[in-house]
Design a protein around this motif. Structure first.
Motif, PDB file in Angstrom:
ATOM      1  N   VAL A 108     -21.175  28.331 -43.580  1.00 36.70           N
ATOM      2  CA  VAL A 108     -20.661  28.689 -44.700  1.00 36.70           C
ATOM      3  C   VAL A 108     -21.050  30.294 -44.851  1.00 36.70           C
ATOM      4  N   ASN A 109     -20.355  31.224 -45.422  1.00 37.27           N
ATOM      5  CA  ASN A 109     -20.853  32.501 -45.797  1.00 37.27           C
ATOM      6  C   ASN A 109     -21.316  32.200 -47.220  1.00 37.27           C
ATOM      7  N   HIS A 110     -22.449  32.494 -47.669  1.00 38.09           N
ATOM      8  CA  HIS A 110     -23.079  32.232 -48.746  1.00 38.09           C
ATOM      9  C   HIS A 110     -22.143  32.949 -50.092  1.00 38.09           C
ATOM     10  N   LEU A 111     -21.402  34.060 -49.730  1.00 38.93           N
ATOM     11  CA  LEU A 111     -20.947  34.591 -50.710  1.00 38.93           C
ATOM     12  C   LEU A 111     -19.448  33.911 -51.142  1.00 38.93           C
ATOM     13  N   GLU A 112     -18.882  33.165 -49.871  1.00 40.85           N
ATOM     14  CA  GLU A 112     -17.788  32.247 -50.107  1.00 40.85           C
ATOM     15  C   GLU A 112     -17.956  31.207 -50.897  1.00 40.85           C
ATOM     16  N   GLY A 113     -19.278  30.696 -50.759  1.00 36.40           N
ATOM     17  CA  GLY A 113     -19.668  29.464 -51.704  1.00 36.40           C
ATOM     18  C   GLY A 113     -19.515  29.894 -53.390  1.00 36.40           C
ATOM     19  N   HIS A 114     -20.169  31.031 -53.545  1.00 36.21           N
ATOM     20  CA  HIS A 114     -19.945  31.457 -54.851  1.00 36.21           C
ATOM     21  C   HIS A 114     -18.363  31.690 -55.377  1.00 36.21           C
ATOM     22  N   ALA A 115     -17.715  32.304 -54.439  1.00 32.43           N
ATOM     23  CA  ALA A 115     -16.237  32.737 -54.532  1.00 32.43           C
ATOM     24  C   ALA A 115     -15.207  31.366 -54.908  1.00 32.43           C
ATOM     25  N   LEU A 116     -15.859  30.285 -54.316  1.00 33.85           N
ATOM     26  CA  LEU A 116     -15.055  29.070 -54.338  1.00 33.85           C
ATOM     27  C   LEU A 116     -15.595  27.937 -55.423  1.00 33.85           C
ATOM     28  N   MET A 117     -16.766  28.365 -55.738  1.00 29.73           N
ATOM     29  CA  MET A 117     -17.617  27.311 -56.874  1.00 29.73           C
ATOM     30  C   MET A 117     -16.458  26.974 -58.083  1.00 29.73           C
ATOM     31  N   ALA A 118     -15.884  27.929 -58.462  1.00 27.34           N
ATOM     32  CA  ALA A 118     -15.174  27.759 -59.652  1.00 27.34           C
ATOM     33  C   ALA A 118     -13.957  26.707 -59.579  1.00 27.34           C
ATOM     34  N   LYS A 119     -13.413  26.872 -58.154  1.00 24.22           N
ATOM     35  CA  LYS A 119     -12.027  26.157 -58.001  1.00 24.22           C
ATOM     36  C   LYS A 119     -12.846  24.839 -57.725  1.00 24.22           C
ATOM     37  N   PHE A 120     -13.869  24.423 -57.239  1.00 26.35           N
ATOM     38  CA  PHE A 120     -14.619  23.123 -57.405  1.00 26.35           C
ATOM     39  C   PHE A 120     -14.306  22.362 -58.369  1.00 26.35           C
ATOM     40  N   GLU A 121     -14.962  23.116 -59.428  1.00 31.35           N
ATOM     41  CA  GLU A 121     -14.863  22.544 -60.873  1.00 31.35           C
ATOM     42  C   GLU A 121     -13.362  22.580 -61.533  1.00 31.35           C
ATOM     43  N   LYS A 122     -12.548  23.530 -61.196  1.00 32.15           N
ATOM     44  CA  LYS A 122     -11.240  23.597 -61.749  1.00 32.15           C
ATOM     45  C   LYS A 122     -10.177  23.515 -60.422  1.00 32.15           C
ATOM     46  N   PRO A 123      -9.842  22.274 -59.864  1.00 32.64           N
ATOM     47  CA  PRO A 123      -9.160  22.114 -58.888  1.00 32.64           C
ATOM     48  C   PRO A 123      -7.585  22.729 -59.186  1.00 32.64           C
ATOM     49  N   GLU A 124      -7.203  22.791 -60.356  1.00 30.25           N
ATOM     50  CA  GLU A 124      -5.888  23.604 -60.606  1.00 30.25           C
ATOM     51  C   GLU A 124      -5.877  25.151 -60.161  1.00 30.25           C
ATOM     52  N   LEU A 125      -7.080  25.528 -60.006  1.00 28.89           N
ATOM     53  CA  LEU A 125      -7.085  27.019 -59.497  1.00 28.89           C
ATOM     54  C   LEU A 125      -6.471  27.305 -58.345  1.00 28.89           C
ATOM     55  N   SER A 126      -5.559  27.943 -58.018  1.00 24.10           N
ATOM     56  CA  SER A 126      -4.682  27.939 -56.848  1.00 24.10           C
ATOM     57  C   SER A 126      -4.919  29.488 -56.176  1.00 24.10           C
ATOM     58  N   TYR A 127      -4.681  29.426 -54.947  1.00 29.65           N
ATOM     59  CA  TYR A 127      -4.829  30.736 -54.235  1.00 29.65           C
ATOM     60  C   TYR A 127      -3.443  31.344 -54.381  1.00 29.65           C
ATOM     61  N   PRO A 128      -3.192  32.718 -54.444  1.00 30.34           N
ATOM     62  CA  PRO A 128      -4.547  33.501 -54.291  1.00 30.34           C
ATOM     63  C   PRO A 128      -5.186  34.249 -55.781  1.00 30.34           C
ATOM     64  N   PHE A 129      -6.137  34.615 -55.630  1.00 32.42           N
ATOM     65  CA  PHE A 129      -6.904  35.154 -56.919  1.00 32.42           C
ATOM     66  C   PHE A 129      -8.057  36.166 -56.781  1.00 32.42           C
ATOM     67  N   LEU A 130      -8.156  36.762 -57.736  1.00 33.21           N
ATOM     68  CA  LEU A 130      -9.317  37.970 -57.778  1.00 33.21           C
ATOM     69  C   LEU A 130     -10.531  37.586 -57.990  1.00 33.21           C
ATOM     70  N   ILE A 131     -11.362  38.073 -57.350  1.00 34.52           N
ATOM     71  CA  ILE A 131     -12.988  37.476 -57.329  1.00 34.52           C
ATOM     72  C   ILE A 131     -13.961  38.776 -57.923  1.00 34.52           C
ATOM     73  N   PHE A 132     -14.751  38.613 -59.026  1.00 39.88           N
ATOM     74  CA  PHE A 132     -15.689  39.629 -59.222  1.00 39.88           C
ATOM     75  C   PHE A 132     -16.895  38.860 -59.062  1.00 39.88           C
ATOM     76  N   LEU A 133     -17.707  39.194 -57.958  1.00 40.84           N
ATOM     77  CA  LEU A 133     -18.831  38.431 -57.544  1.00 40.84           C
ATOM     78  C   LEU A 133     -20.144  39.395 -57.810  1.00 40.84           C
ATOM     79  N   ALA A 134     -20.980  38.871 -58.805  1.00 42.92           N
ATOM     80  CA  ALA A 134     -22.091  39.740 -59.175  1.00 42.92           C
ATOM     81  C   ALA A 134     -23.448  38.986 -59.105  1.00 42.92           C
ATOM     82  N   SER A 135     -24.529  39.390 -58.377  1.00 46.45           N
ATOM     83  CA  SER A 135     -25.545  38.578 -58.319  1.00 46.45           C
ATOM     84  C   SER A 135     -26.664  39.456 -57.992  1.00 46.45           C
TER      85      SER A 135
END
Length: 342
Positions: A108-135
């Motif tokens: 897994v691309n580590h950044l994709e892990g962060h990008a999809l974590m919200a979808k794990f907790e909120k399965p109703e989140l559907s593709y496509p969506f915008l991502i603001f990734l900050a670490s």
């Protein structure tokens, strides 16, 4: 499907077992106390610590989930980006388990892990969506059209936001990691006490730049001399405000670009990565989303930082569309979350 996730890309060693959206086990070992005396992560010490503890974490996770390795149906491990010593650890351990037990494997691309974590907790989140990734190491805005399908909108031209927080905290004499200490001080400070530069706001793009702000803070501290607690609180608040205003301008530009392209005013936006734990920035993004009739999704605070649940879930999402890895995969210190993710 029961998935074993392994994460060791920086200074946290983590193992998780999930069954679809259910967490069966999540074991994490932090190295903060190891690196704190140095004011940042020491790659050699991080790699050594991962190797020393990873086997025990896997055994503990299996015991917690009351499973054997033979019951694991998929292995998902971080393949990059990150500190190469840590990435090698997760890759080689995952390969060994996969080969010995004939279990499918996904890196897994580590950044994709962060990008999809919200979808794990909120399965109703559907593709496509915008991502603001900050670490601490990454800062970018992307459109996600599905697992492995990302379009870059913008990135930092110098420092990542989390990195800027940590460096500013160090200038203020705060412990490592500095982000939470800056946020705590800022709650008691006046964000208008010092006028700090807000870069990029007039740029017609989604890029970030934090180096000028960081330099301005350094000059300000040098000018003020020995700081009182009140001055530290005001500097922290002014810094956090300047960062938030830059984020606001970049996210607004991204929303307008995204909505124009997809002709969709009801934009879903994911804010993820370690900086997403910052309550002040979250609240400001909520206000922006309300203005643009968008919905903001953030992982739970405990899952904003590096963890293995996000790796397991990103692996599962890729498995569903046939993105399976092979034993010839090579660990990657750099691995952009756009273009070819193979």
């Amino acid at each position: 499907m029961i998935v074993l996730g392994i994460e060791s890309s920086c200074d946290d060693t983590a193992v998780a077992i999930i069954d679809d959206h259910k967490i069966l086990a999540h074991i994490l070992s932090s190295q903060i106390e190891i690196h704190r005396p140095y004011g940042g992560v020491v790659p050699e010490l991080a790699a050594r610590s991962h190797v020393e503890i990873i086997d025990q974490l896997i055994k503990t996770a299996l015991a917690t989930a009351k499973l054997s390795l033979q019951q694991i149906e998929l292995i998902a491990a971080t393949g990059g980006p990150g500190l190469i010593g840590g990435v090698i650890t997760s890759v080689m351990v995952a390969k060994g388990i996969s080969l010995a037990n004939n279990i499918p494997l996904i890196f897994v691309n580590h950044l994709e892990g962060h990008a999809l974590m919200a979808k794990f907790e909120k399965p109703e989140l559907s593709y496509p969506f915008l991502i603001f990734l900050a670490s601490g190491g990454h800062c970018q805005i992307l459109a996600c059209n599905g697992p492995g399908k990302y379009e870059k909108y913008g990135k930092t031209l110098d420092d990542a936001i989390g990195e800027a927080f940590d460096k500013t905290a160090k200038l203020l004499g705060l412990p490592y990691p500095g982000g939470p200490y800056i946020e705590k001080l800022a709650k008691e400070g006046n964000h208008l006490a010092y006028k700090l530069p807000v870069s990029m706001v007039k740029q017609d793009n989604c890029n970030f730049s934090l180096s000028g702000l960081k330099t301005a803070v350094r000059y300000l501290i040098a000018e003020l001399g020995e700081l009182s607690l009140k001055q530290k609180e005001d500097i922290a608040a002014s810094f956090q405000y300047a960062v938030s205003k830059q984020i606001e301008s970049r996210v607004v530009y991204a929303i307008k670009k995204y909505q124009a392209k997809y002709n969709n005013i009801n934009t879903n936006i994911v804010f993820s990565g370690g900086v997403a734990a910052n309550e002040y920035i979250r609240c400001n993004l909520e206000l922006i989303c309300q203005k643009f009739k968008s919905t903001l999704y953030c992982p739970s605070t405990k899952f904003c930082t590096d963890n293995a649940v996000m790796i397991a879930f990103a692996g599962l999402e890729n498995y569903k569309i046939g993105n399976i890895s092979n034993l010839g995969f090579k660990p990657k210190a750099r691995w952009p979350l756009y273009g070819d993710l193979a």
